[in-house]
Write a protein that holds these residues in place. Structure first.
Motif, PDB file in Angstrom:
ATOM      1  N   GLU A 165      -9.185  -1.262   3.793  1.00  0.00           N
ATOM      2  CA  GLU A 165      -9.400  -0.460   2.593  1.00  0.00           C
ATOM      3  C   GLU A 165     -10.587  -1.042   1.849  1.00  0.00           C
ATOM      4  O   GLU A 165     -10.751  -2.261   1.779  1.00  0.00           O
ATOM      5  CB  GLU A 165      -8.165  -0.519   1.670  1.00  0.00           C
ATOM      6  CG  GLU A 165      -6.863  -0.113   2.335  1.00  0.00           C
ATOM      7  CD  GLU A 165      -6.716   1.390   2.507  1.00  0.00           C
ATOM      8  OE1 GLU A 165      -7.617   2.130   2.054  1.00  0.00           O
ATOM      9  OE2 GLU A 165      -5.699   1.828   3.092  1.00  0.00           O
ATOM     10  N   TYR A 206      -0.973   1.854  -2.894  1.00  0.00           N
ATOM     11  CA  TYR A 206      -1.017   1.103  -1.636  1.00  0.00           C
ATOM     12  C   TYR A 206       0.326   0.497  -1.266  1.00  0.00           C
ATOM     13  O   TYR A 206       0.526  -0.008  -0.189  1.00  0.00           O
ATOM     14  CB  TYR A 206      -2.089   0.000  -1.722  1.00  0.00           C
ATOM     15  CG  TYR A 206      -3.462   0.595  -1.848  1.00  0.00           C
ATOM     16  CD1 TYR A 206      -4.174   0.986  -0.713  1.00  0.00           C
ATOM     17  CD2 TYR A 206      -4.023   0.791  -3.094  1.00  0.00           C
ATOM     18  CE1 TYR A 206      -5.427   1.563  -0.832  1.00  0.00           C
ATOM     19  CE2 TYR A 206      -5.269   1.357  -3.222  1.00  0.00           C
ATOM     20  CZ  TYR A 206      -5.966   1.742  -2.087  1.00  0.00           C
ATOM     21  OH  TYR A 206      -7.189   2.316  -2.205  1.00  0.00           O
ATOM     22  N   SER A 220      -1.448  -8.563   3.583  1.00  0.00           N
ATOM     23  CA  SER A 220      -2.867  -8.227   3.708  1.00  0.00           C
ATOM     24  C   SER A 220      -3.534  -9.081   4.767  1.00  0.00           C
ATOM     25  O   SER A 220      -3.024 -10.122   5.173  1.00  0.00           O
ATOM     26  CB  SER A 220      -3.574  -8.459   2.378  1.00  0.00           C
ATOM     27  OG  SER A 220      -3.593  -9.844   2.110  1.00  0.00           O
TER      28      SER A 220
END
Lengths: 247, 414
Positions: free
Chosen positions: B184, B210, B106
């Motif tokens: 997102e 995801y 991420s």
């Protein structure tokens, strides 16, 4: 109690019969005590004299159950010492014998009162009234105000008085004294001997080893030891300075 | 002679030489102190990591991949548990849910008031985990606010993350985070306390959608595959049978079994109940603690030699006193008792102070490390017992020598 002598009571507290004790110095046998017979009547006061090496101490050790003879027998209070186990002899020492030494032999870390009652510690069953007993005995020898003093806080004479109180604490049949005045000056020694006379007058049986004639004369009779043998037993006329009747 | 009597007399002898007695007991104090301190550290670490999971836990089974070594097993992260495996496991009777666990790469997490750096480097302050909503049914995950996510744009965050946001994030708040290169946006549906899972770093939990990592299955198809699974059984009664069946499936028929050989033949699939997982972990901790404590216990040996040494000196010094005691009626047994009690007192005092010192240092240590304080009661009992044993053993020979003292010789001494 009237003054007790052998003639008056005739009861034997300790009897040694044909006793011998031999040490070995290297290969040389040393006959410290050689075929000695001696009995102490209840209430008697006996002195043992002799040159050094004559076997005085060995005799005292034998009569005091610290040692056992190689030959002959020692009977204390009706019991033959050499047949007893180590533990029983220790018990006999604690209950029937009171030792008084030249060097006092007090426990340095214990107080006067605790030293006096030390024999009670090893005598199972007697564990009450110790303090009272110590107080009573120390009062009697004039140390009632020194109960909680350590030996190093006491004079020589005072220490010997504590040792005498200790010797008496279990009401022994026999008091054994090894040169009790040897480490004391003449005056103090005299006072200690007066105390011995007093005890004897009360009926206690005393055996004292000494090499000084004037000290030995406090006794009723003097046993002369030479080379491990009894050379002579001398009766002392009643010429002791503090003789007489006691209340 | 009465025991109390010998304790009194021996105590007099000990306090008569305060410095000597202190130095003598020091060996025991240090030995037992270090052992106890290690136990406190070990116990504290265990308590800190495993917490109160042991209580009110769920019938859970973890599926992990581990290196095949008996000591120091390590969990490795390989994506071998395919979606097919997950689905099949779900069909095993007694299984309530199967929650795959995966970590996502991420970017930074941004919210209205600020941002939290993410990524995969050292600067990353949080991780993003993809999982099934059923994971939050387990009491291991304690939903403190809100509820599990039920839509793709919802996420659950843990308390660590809320703390990191300085309490700016709460249920209903939105944030964006870059996952797999795409920003997102999520709305927080719930906040979870996952401190009991042993991984209390700040985490964002997002739905499995995801997680896009796929693996080629043995059948030649591409499927999502996960590095770890959490299986919930319907009840504790079924836990073992579920474990057996899941293990049987995974070891023999699963995609994972075929895929694992491609990765490394030194690794194995581990199907463990959560209890076993924790046990395995605490066993390793225990072994380390025991090993260190064992080394520390060596100083007890030194300590007992110290006591024996000082007692022998003491017997020699007190020969005359022993003679006096024997002259006034002490038996051999009495003399032995006196000296044994003295050694015993030294040992027990050493043990008691050792325990106190150990707990003290342990307390300071765990306080500094932020671990909970534990009192190793069993070890405290053992320590005192060891103190007694050390005392008796080191006192035996000196006491025997004391008992053999010849009173005639002893009294003749000046």
């Amino acid at each position: 109690m009237s003054r007790g002598t052998s003639a008056e009571t005739g009861e034997e507290v300790v009897t040694a019969t044909n006793v011998s004790r031999t040490y070995h110095l290297g290969d040389q046998p040393v006959h410290a005590i050689d075929d000695v017979s001696l009995s102490l009547d209840r209430g008697s006061f006996t002195a043992v004299m002799g040159p050094s090496g004559s076997g005085k101490s060995t005799l005292m050790n034998l009569l005091g159950c610290l040692d056992t003879p190689d030959e002959g027998e020692v009977v204390i209070d009706g019991r033959e010492v050499s047949t007893l186990s180590d533990a029983r002899r220790a018990r006999l020492r604690g209950t029937e014998i009171g030792f008084i030494f030249q060097t006092f032999n007090l426990m340095p870390r214990l107080t006067a009162a605790e030293n006096v009652t030390l024999p009670m510690v090893f005598n199972r069953g007697v564990d009450t009234g110790r303090r009272e007993r110590a107080e009573q005995l120390l009062n009697r020898v004039g140390l009632g105000d020194r109960l909680d003093h350590r030996p190093n806080e006491l004079s020589g004479g005072q220490r010997q008085r504590v040792a005498i109180s200790r010797a008496l604490v279990n009401e022994p049949s026999l008091v054994l004294a090894d040169e009790p005045t040897g480490n004391l000056d003449t005056d103090t020694g005299g006072a200690i001997m007066a105390l011995f006379e007093e005890l004897n007058a009360e009926g206690r049986t005393i055996l004292m080893v000494t090499h000084e004639r004037h000290i030995a004369e406090y006794a009723d009779r003097i046993v002369h030891l030479v080379d491990g043998k009894i050379e002579e037993i001398e009766d002392v006329e009643d010429v002791t300075p503090t003789g007489g009747d006691w209340v | 002679m009465k025991l109390l009597e010998s304790i009194r007399i021996s105590w007099r002898a000990i306090t008569g030489h305060k410095l000597r007695s202190t130095l003598t007991t020091l060996g025991i104090i240090i030995g037992i102190g270090v052992v106890i301190a290690f136990q406190v550290f070990g116990g504290g670490l265990q308590e800190d990591l495993l917490g109160d999971i042991q209580e009110d836990q769920d019938p859970l089974i973890t599926v992990q991949t581990q290196t095949d070594q008996s000591f120091g097993r390590q969990t490795v992260s390989v994506n071998i548990y395919t979606q097919t495996d997950v689905n099949r496991l779900r069909n095993i009777s007694g299984v309530e849910y199967v929650a795959p666990q995966a970590r996502l790469s991420s970017g930074d997490l941004r919210y209205e008031e600020g941002s939290i750096p993410g990524g995969s480097g050292f600067g990353a302050l949080f991780t993003v985990g993809a999982t099934d909503a059923s994971l939050f049914d387990a009491s291991l995950f304690n939903m403190t606010k809100g509820e599990a996510f039920s839509a793709p744009d919802e996420a659950v965050v843990n308390e660590g993350l809320v703390e990191l946001s300085k309490d700016n994030l709460s249920v209903g708040d939105s944030f964006t985070v870059k996952i797999n290169g795409t920003d997102e946006e999520f709305t927080i549906s719930g906040i979870v306390d996952d401190g009991d899972t042993g991984s209390p770093q700040p985490t964002v939990y997002v739905p499995l959608e995801y997680y896009t990592t796929t693996t080629e299955t043995p059948r030649g198809t591409q499927e999502r595959a996960y590095p770890a699974l959490l299986i919930g059984a319907e009840s504790f009664d079924q836990l073992e049978s579920v474990q057996d069946r899941a293990d049987d499936y995974l070891q023999n028929e699963s995609d994972a079994q075929e895929l694992i050989d491609d990765v490394d033949d030194q690794i194995v699939i581990q199907v463990q109940t959560i209890e076993e997982t924790l046990e395995q972990f605490s066993n390793i901790l225990d072994q380390i603690t025991q090993f260190l404590a064992g080394i520390a216990a060596l100083s007890l040996l030194v300590g007992s030699i110290g006591i024996a040494n000082i007692m022998i000196v003491s017997v020699t010094e007190r020969t005359r006193e022993i003679g006096i005691m024997k002259a006034v009626g002490a038996r051999k047994r009495d003399v032995i008792q006196l000296f044994l009690v003295e050694a015993l007192i030294l040992g027990v005092i050493g043990a008691i102070f050792g325990v106190l010192v150990g707990l003290g240092f342990g307390y300071i240590g765990v306080s500094l490390l932020g671990w909970p304080m534990v009192y190793p009661l069993d070890w405290i009992v053992i320590a005192v017992f060891v103190g007694i044993v050390v005392g008796v053993i080191s006192g035996l020979y000196p006491a025997w020598r004391a008992a053999r003292v010849d009173p005639i010789e002893a009294l003749r001494r000046e």
